[in-house]
Design a protein around this motif. Structure first.
Motif, PDB file in Angstrom:
ATOM      1  N   HIS A  18       5.410 -11.167   5.613  1.00  0.00           N
ATOM      2  CA  HIS A  18       4.104 -11.617   5.140  1.00  0.00           C
ATOM      3  C   HIS A  18       3.100 -10.455   5.109  1.00  0.00           C
ATOM      4  O   HIS A  18       2.381 -10.273   4.128  1.00  0.00           O
ATOM      5  N   VAL A  19       3.055  -9.681   6.173  1.00  0.00           N
ATOM      6  CA  VAL A  19       2.115  -8.553   6.237  1.00  0.00           C
ATOM      7  C   VAL A  19       2.471  -7.503   5.180  1.00  0.00           C
ATOM      8  O   VAL A  19       1.591  -6.980   4.492  1.00  0.00           O
ATOM      9  N   LEU A  20       3.753  -7.201   5.034  1.00  0.00           N
ATOM     10  CA  LEU A  20       4.152  -6.238   4.007  1.00  0.00           C
ATOM     11  C   LEU A  20       3.772  -6.731   2.615  1.00  0.00           C
ATOM     12  O   LEU A  20       3.288  -5.944   1.780  1.00  0.00           O
ATOM     13  N   ASP A  21       3.958  -8.020   2.360  1.00  0.00           N
ATOM     14  CA  ASP A  21       3.571  -8.582   1.069  1.00  0.00           C
ATOM     15  C   ASP A  21       2.053  -8.487   0.852  1.00  0.00           C
ATOM     16  O   ASP A  21       1.595  -8.243  -0.267  1.00  0.00           O
ATOM     17  N   LEU A  22       1.268  -8.694   1.909  1.00  0.00           N
ATOM     18  CA  LEU A  22      -0.183  -8.552   1.801  1.00  0.00           C
ATOM     19  C   LEU A  22      -0.583  -7.103   1.513  1.00  0.00           C
ATOM     20  O   LEU A  22      -1.480  -6.839   0.711  1.00  0.00           O
ATOM     21  N   LEU A  23       0.080  -6.170   2.190  1.00  0.00           N
ATOM     22  CA  LEU A  23      -0.283  -4.760   2.064  1.00  0.00           C
ATOM     23  C   LEU A  23       0.207  -4.110   0.774  1.00  0.00           C
ATOM     24  O   LEU A  23      -0.393  -3.146   0.303  1.00  0.00           O
ATOM     25  N   ALA A  24       1.284  -4.608   0.217  1.00  0.00           N
ATOM     26  CA  ALA A  24       1.925  -3.963  -0.931  1.00  0.00           C
ATOM     27  C   ALA A  24       0.970  -3.594  -2.063  1.00  0.00           C
ATOM     28  O   ALA A  24       0.961  -2.434  -2.501  1.00  0.00           O
ATOM     29  N   PRO A  25       0.125  -4.511  -2.550  1.00  0.00           N
ATOM     30  CA  PRO A  25      -0.750  -4.132  -3.665  1.00  0.00           C
ATOM     31  C   PRO A  25      -1.724  -2.999  -3.318  1.00  0.00           C
ATOM     32  O   PRO A  25      -2.103  -2.221  -4.190  1.00  0.00           O
ATOM     33  N   SER A  26      -2.085  -2.872  -2.057  1.00  0.00           N
ATOM     34  CA  SER A  26      -3.043  -1.840  -1.659  1.00  0.00           C
ATOM     35  C   SER A  26      -2.401  -0.460  -1.523  1.00  0.00           C
ATOM     36  O   SER A  26      -3.097   0.523  -1.286  1.00  0.00           O
ATOM     37  N   LEU A  27      -1.083  -0.382  -1.677  1.00  0.00           N
ATOM     38  CA  LEU A  27      -0.370   0.883  -1.495  1.00  0.00           C
ATOM     39  C   LEU A  27      -0.065   1.609  -2.791  1.00  0.00           C
ATOM     40  O   LEU A  27       0.401   2.736  -2.764  1.00  0.00           O
ATOM     41  N   THR A  28      -0.303   0.969  -3.917  1.00  0.00           N
ATOM     42  CA  THR A  28       0.073   1.587  -5.183  1.00  0.00           C
ATOM     43  C   THR A  28      -0.998   2.533  -5.695  1.00  0.00           C
ATOM     44  O   THR A  28      -2.180   2.396  -5.386  1.00  0.00           O
ATOM     45  N   PRO A  56       4.095   1.175  -8.262  1.00  0.00           N
ATOM     46  CA  PRO A  56       4.434  -0.216  -7.930  1.00  0.00           C
ATOM     47  C   PRO A  56       5.935  -0.408  -7.662  1.00  0.00           C
ATOM     48  O   PRO A  56       6.310  -1.147  -6.755  1.00  0.00           O
ATOM     49  N   ALA A  57       6.794   0.263  -8.409  1.00  0.00           N
ATOM     50  CA  ALA A  57       8.243   0.137  -8.198  1.00  0.00           C
ATOM     51  C   ALA A  57       8.644   0.698  -6.836  1.00  0.00           C
ATOM     52  O   ALA A  57       9.485   0.114  -6.140  1.00  0.00           O
ATOM     53  N   ALA A  80       4.789   8.037   4.158  1.00  0.00           N
ATOM     54  CA  ALA A  80       4.598   9.443   3.790  1.00  0.00           C
ATOM     55  C   ALA A  80       5.599  10.333   4.534  1.00  0.00           C
ATOM     56  O   ALA A  80       6.101  11.312   3.983  1.00  0.00           O
ATOM     57  N   ALA A  81       5.906   9.981   5.772  1.00  0.00           N
ATOM     58  CA  ALA A  81       6.874  10.754   6.564  1.00  0.00           C
ATOM     59  C   ALA A  81       8.316  10.412   6.195  1.00  0.00           C
ATOM     60  O   ALA A  81       9.230  11.172   6.514  1.00  0.00           O
ATOM     61  N   ASN A  82       8.517   9.276   5.533  1.00  0.00           N
ATOM     62  CA  ASN A  82       9.859   8.812   5.160  1.00  0.00           C
ATOM     63  C   ASN A  82       9.884   8.412   3.685  1.00  0.00           C
ATOM     64  O   ASN A  82      10.177   7.256   3.345  1.00  0.00           O
ATOM     65  N   PRO A  83       9.574   9.343   2.781  1.00  0.00           N
ATOM     66  CA  PRO A  83       9.421   8.993   1.363  1.00  0.00           C
ATOM     67  C   PRO A  83      10.698   8.460   0.713  1.00  0.00           C
ATOM     68  O   PRO A  83      10.620   7.739  -0.281  1.00  0.00           O
ATOM     69  N   GLU A  84      11.865   8.760   1.290  1.00  0.00           N
ATOM     70  CA  GLU A  84      13.116   8.269   0.712  1.00  0.00           C
ATOM     71  C   GLU A  84      13.206   6.747   0.753  1.00  0.00           C
ATOM     72  O   GLU A  84      13.913   6.142  -0.036  1.00  0.00           O
ATOM     73  N   VAL A  85      12.465   6.121   1.642  1.00  0.00           N
ATOM     74  CA  VAL A  85      12.473   4.658   1.737  1.00  0.00           C
ATOM     75  C   VAL A  85      11.854   4.030   0.494  1.00  0.00           C
ATOM     76  O   VAL A  85      12.258   2.950   0.066  1.00  0.00           O
ATOM     77  N   ALA A  86      10.900   4.708  -0.102  1.00  0.00           N
ATOM     78  CA  ALA A  86      10.233   4.165  -1.289  1.00  0.00           C
ATOM     79  C   ALA A  86      11.023   4.448  -2.564  1.00  0.00           C
ATOM     80  O   ALA A  86      10.786   3.808  -3.584  1.00  0.00           O
ATOM     81  N   ARG A  87      11.940   5.390  -2.501  1.00  0.00           N
ATOM     82  CA  ARG A  87      12.707   5.732  -3.693  1.00  0.00           C
ATOM     83  C   ARG A  87      13.969   4.889  -3.771  1.00  0.00           C
ATOM     84  O   ARG A  87      14.764   4.867  -2.845  1.00  0.00           O
ATOM     85  N   ALA A 101      10.274  -0.223  -1.182  1.00  0.00           N
ATOM     86  CA  ALA A 101      10.009  -0.016   0.243  1.00  0.00           C
ATOM     87  C   ALA A 101       9.807  -1.351   0.959  1.00  0.00           C
ATOM     88  O   ALA A 101      10.350  -1.564   2.048  1.00  0.00           O
ATOM     89  N   VAL A 102       9.051  -2.257   0.355  1.00  0.00           N
ATOM     90  CA  VAL A 102       8.803  -3.571   0.982  1.00  0.00           C
ATOM     91  C   VAL A 102      10.112  -4.338   1.114  1.00  0.00           C
ATOM     92  O   VAL A 102      10.389  -4.917   2.169  1.00  0.00           O
TER      93      VAL A 102
END
Length: 170
Positions: free
Chosen positions: A111-121, A7-8, A155-162, A13-14
């Motif tokens: 808005h779309v990123l906020d909708l998708l966020a919970p489905s990505l964890t 989740p973090a 997945a191709a840019n994992p540094e964005v999530a860190r 990333a969002v």
């Protein structure tokens, strides 16, 4: 499709990808080509100097743009793929008139990123089922493509999530 994100990581990333100034910079270069650094403020006059500097620093740090000799700031392959992702999200949002029938491009992306966020964890493996409850089955089915593109891009840019942690002082 499962994702390896906490989740973090998804929140980070969002926040990064939904930055209005980053969205403006990436999509402007995608739409109109390279921007000479000295013309950045004139090209994006709605952004402050601080916002422009922050967006270009963030984009360079994450490998989304580079300075091309004689041309200026241009998108990398990763930046072009992000622009395509933004366009796919905006098309979905326009088709479903969210968050409003008429609104700014960057607001649609947020808005779309906020909708998708919970489905990505990692703790929510039922991604599209959860989206159906929020958006309706038809909208959720249409959102599957932007979700897949987002997962592939992350997945191709994992540094964005860190989140970048500052180095501890010795």
């Amino acid at each position: 499709m499962s994702t390896p994100f906490t989740p973090a990581e998804v929140r980070h990333a969002v926040e990064l990808l939904a930055s209005r100034s980053l969205i403006r910079l990436v999509t402007e270069i995608d739409d109109n080509g390279a921007i000479p650094p000295r013309r950045l403020a004139g090209t994006l006059p709605d952004l402050s100097t601080h916002q422009l500097r922050s967006a270009s620093d963030t984009a360079r740090t994450h490998g989304l743009i580079r300075v091309a000799s004689g041309a200026g700031l241009e998108l990398t392959d990763s930046g072009s793929e992000l622009a395509d992702l933004y366009n796919a999200m905006a098309r979905w949002a326009r088709r479903h008139a969210v968050p409003a029938p008429v609104c700014e491009f960057s607001r649609r992306i947020r808005h779309v990123l906020d909708l998708l966020a919970p489905s990505l964890t990692t703790e929510h493996g039922d991604g599209l089922a959860r989206l159906s409850a929020v958006t309706g089955a038809g909208a959720a089915a249409d959102l599957a493509r932007p979700r897949t593109l987002l997962i592939q891009w992350l997945a191709a840019n994992p540094e964005v999530a860190r989140a970048f942690e500052p180095e501890p002082v010795a």
